[in-house]
Scaffold this motif. Structure first.
Motif, PDB file in Angstrom:
ATOM      1  N   GLY A 149      -6.605 -28.185  -0.457  1.00 47.62           N
ATOM      2  CA  GLY A 149      -8.036 -27.856  -0.493  1.00 47.62           C
ATOM      3  C   GLY A 149      -8.383 -26.927   0.651  1.00 47.62           C
ATOM      4  O   GLY A 149      -7.589 -26.065   1.031  1.00 47.62           O
ATOM      5  N   ARG A 150      -9.586 -27.125   1.207  1.00 47.24           N
ATOM      6  CA  ARG A 150     -10.045 -26.222   2.276  1.00 47.24           C
ATOM      7  C   ARG A 150      -9.088 -26.258   3.475  1.00 47.24           C
ATOM      8  O   ARG A 150      -8.655 -25.212   3.962  1.00 47.24           O
ATOM      9  CB  ARG A 150     -11.459 -26.642   2.718  1.00 47.24           C
ATOM     10  CG  ARG A 150     -12.519 -26.360   1.666  1.00 47.24           C
ATOM     11  CD  ARG A 150     -13.830 -27.008   2.034  1.00 47.24           C
ATOM     12  NE  ARG A 150     -13.718 -28.456   2.010  1.00 47.24           N
ATOM     13  CZ  ARG A 150     -14.551 -29.276   1.350  1.00 47.24           C
ATOM     14  NH1 ARG A 150     -15.578 -28.781   0.686  1.00 47.24           N
ATOM     15  NH2 ARG A 150     -14.379 -30.580   1.381  1.00 47.24           N
ATOM     16  N   ILE A 151      -8.746 -27.458   3.939  1.00 42.62           N
ATOM     17  CA  ILE A 151      -7.855 -27.557   5.101  1.00 42.62           C
ATOM     18  C   ILE A 151      -6.414 -27.260   4.682  1.00 42.62           C
ATOM     19  O   ILE A 151      -5.681 -26.559   5.376  1.00 42.62           O
ATOM     20  CB  ILE A 151      -7.942 -28.959   5.741  1.00 42.62           C
ATOM     21  CG1 ILE A 151      -9.378 -29.244   6.203  1.00 42.62           C
ATOM     22  CG2 ILE A 151      -6.976 -29.078   6.912  1.00 42.62           C
ATOM     23  CD1 ILE A 151      -9.626 -30.696   6.603  1.00 42.62           C
ATOM     24  N   ARG A 171      -4.508 -32.875  -8.297  1.00 47.09           N
ATOM     25  CA  ARG A 171      -4.750 -33.364  -9.657  1.00 47.09           C
ATOM     26  C   ARG A 171      -4.631 -32.258 -10.688  1.00 47.09           C
ATOM     27  O   ARG A 171      -4.520 -32.522 -11.880  1.00 47.09           O
ATOM     28  CB  ARG A 171      -6.118 -34.036  -9.733  1.00 47.09           C
ATOM     29  CG  ARG A 171      -6.175 -35.348  -8.975  1.00 47.09           C
ATOM     30  CD  ARG A 171      -7.583 -35.779  -8.741  1.00 47.09           C
ATOM     31  NE  ARG A 171      -8.320 -34.760  -7.986  1.00 47.09           N
ATOM     32  CZ  ARG A 171      -9.582 -34.864  -7.618  1.00 47.09           C
ATOM     33  NH1 ARG A 171     -10.258 -35.936  -7.946  1.00 47.09           N
ATOM     34  NH2 ARG A 171     -10.158 -33.902  -6.933  1.00 47.09           N
ATOM     35  N   VAL A 226      -2.619 -35.980   8.336  1.00 43.60           N
ATOM     36  CA  VAL A 226      -3.858 -35.653   9.049  1.00 43.60           C
ATOM     37  C   VAL A 226      -5.056 -36.000   8.173  1.00 43.60           C
ATOM     38  O   VAL A 226      -6.156 -35.493   8.379  1.00 43.60           O
ATOM     39  CB  VAL A 226      -3.925 -34.169   9.467  1.00 43.60           C
ATOM     40  CG1 VAL A 226      -2.936 -33.863  10.580  1.00 43.60           C
ATOM     41  CG2 VAL A 226      -3.726 -33.234   8.276  1.00 43.60           C
ATOM     42  N   ASP A 252      -1.723 -38.518  12.646  1.00 43.36           N
ATOM     43  CA  ASP A 252      -3.021 -38.487  13.345  1.00 43.36           C
ATOM     44  C   ASP A 252      -3.903 -39.639  12.886  1.00 43.36           C
ATOM     45  O   ASP A 252      -4.926 -39.915  13.508  1.00 43.36           O
ATOM     46  CB  ASP A 252      -3.716 -37.146  13.057  1.00 43.36           C
ATOM     47  CG  ASP A 252      -4.996 -36.975  13.866  1.00 43.36           C
ATOM     48  OD1 ASP A 252      -4.956 -37.237  15.084  1.00 43.36           O
ATOM     49  OD2 ASP A 252      -6.032 -36.601  13.283  1.00 43.36           O
ATOM     50  N   HIS A 275      -6.311 -39.805  15.864  1.00 44.74           N
ATOM     51  CA  HIS A 275      -7.312 -39.278  14.915  1.00 44.74           C
ATOM     52  C   HIS A 275      -8.235 -38.260  15.598  1.00 44.74           C
ATOM     53  O   HIS A 275      -9.444 -38.452  15.656  1.00 44.74           O
ATOM     54  CB  HIS A 275      -8.131 -40.426  14.304  1.00 44.74           C
ATOM     55  CG  HIS A 275      -8.873 -40.016  13.055  1.00 44.74           C
ATOM     56  ND1 HIS A 275      -9.238 -40.886  12.072  1.00 44.74           N
ATOM     57  CD2 HIS A 275      -9.318 -38.796  12.640  1.00 44.74           C
ATOM     58  CE1 HIS A 275      -9.868 -40.245  11.107  1.00 44.74           C
ATOM     59  NE2 HIS A 275      -9.927 -38.969  11.434  1.00 44.74           N
TER      60      HIS A 275
END
Ligand code: NDP
Length: 309
Positions: A149-151, A171, A226, A252, A275
């Motif tokens: 996705g975005r990250i 998915r 992460v 993390d 985290h």
């Protein structure tokens, strides 16, 4: 009369200052008896800023209009209950992509090149007379990304700059993405030297990185998480890290954090991180600003910046 909002937990100073300039902020965590406070005052609250929001809390806030989350992941909020009560929910996407991707890559290099172990080796005075041994290079290796996705896309771009091959699982196939897509996580893990987890937490991904996935990643494979600890079968991961079924892990996030499985503490093939993937000054400031901007937009009757419910 200013708008009254509830802050269940501590927020960044800059964010708290911005909220205080606009709203009457009630810090629930500073109340000696939060339950009594909610009973007496809950009906005046129109917004919640940050923190965990479960269905129980929602029933005590009958006039709540919006929950502005501090973070892109919102598995800390009962979105089903919010939706049912017609309460809007916002998050803070995009502004943290670079910081999280940077830490993911940092963890990979730290684990592969044994940076933490090397540091301990030098500090302990072991260099003279001892051979530190070899480490694992990222160059030329395959990284499988769970959640492109975005990250995930920012991690992919950085991995490519490190001359890695990128494959992904989600998915569905993303038509505009050039990387090889797997519709089966076990198959992707088998093809990967590194498995990077960066998909959302919550029920739909609970335990998705199962023992089968971890065994497919195998004794030469390394895991990076992460996202959220809940995505991984943590006991299986710990067992495989201890007995050599996995080469290593850089983590993390943990299931049950801030508790960390005791077995991990003594392992040299593990890098542990509290985290803090998005926790840089510039990113946390931007996340705080976005939280406030969402509240401002809501109370001004303007479109929200990032609405998830
Ligand atoms: P996005 O929504 O942009 O991307 C999530 C990706 O996960 C998508 O590519 C999606 O692909 C995939 N995905 C979603 N649901 C599933 C599922 N059930 N099975 C498999 N894949 C799935 O999110 P972001 O990149 O913005 O953030 C990702 C997560 O990273 C956050 O939800 C958060 O939990 C975590 N995070 C952790 C931080 C930290 O401090 N460690 C900081 C910031 C974020 P598709 O739709 O094709 O399935």
């Amino acid at each position: 009369m200013t708008i009254e909002i509830l802050q269940p937990g501590k927020l960044l100073d800059t964010c708290e200052a911005a909220l205080a300039q606009r709203y009457t902020v009630h810090k629930l965590y500073e109340q000696p008896d939060p339950a009594a406070w909610l009973k007496a005052n809950g009906s005046r609250i129109r917004a919640v800023a940050g923190g965990n929001v479960d269905a129980g809390l929602l029933t005590q806030l009958p006039n709540l209009e919006i929950i502005a989350n501090f973070g892109v992941g919102y598995d800390n909020i009962d979105t089903k209950a919010a939706k049912a009560a017609n309460i809007r929910v916002t998050n803070t996407p995009d502004v943290l992509n670079d910081a999280v991707a940077e830490l993911a890559i940092g963890l990979m290099i730290a684990l592969g090149r044994r940076i933490v172990v090397a540091d301990k080796f030098v500090r302990a005075g072991k260099w003279p007379g001892n051979n530190f041994g070899l480490s694992a290079e990222l160059t030329g290796k395959t990284v499988g990304i769970l959640g492109l996705g975005r990250i995930g896309k920012e991690i992919a771009a950085r991995a490519q700059a490190l001359k890695m091959r990128v494959v992904y699982y989600g998915r569905g196939r993303q038509p505009s993405v050039p990387h090889i897509y797997y519709d089966n996580l076990v198959d992707m893990a088998r093809d990967s030297d590194w498995l990077v987890i960066v998909a959302p937490g919550g029920k739909s991904t609970q335990g998705i990185v199962s023992r089968d996935v971890l065994e497919a990643l195998g004794p030469e494979g390394r895991l990076v998480n992460v996202a959220r600890g809940t995505l991984v079968d943590q006991p299986a991961m710990v067992e495989l890290l201890v007995n050599g079924g996995l080469a290593g892990a850089a983590l993390d996030v943990f299931d049950g954090e801030p508790e960390v499985p005791a077995e991990l503490m003594d392992l040299d093939n593990v890098v542990l991180s509290p985290h803090h993937a998005s926790a840089t000054r510039q990113t946390r400031d931007a996340m705080g600003a976005m939280l406030v901007a969402n509240l401002d937009a809501h109370f001004a009757g303007e479109p929200l910046l990032s609405q998830v419910v």
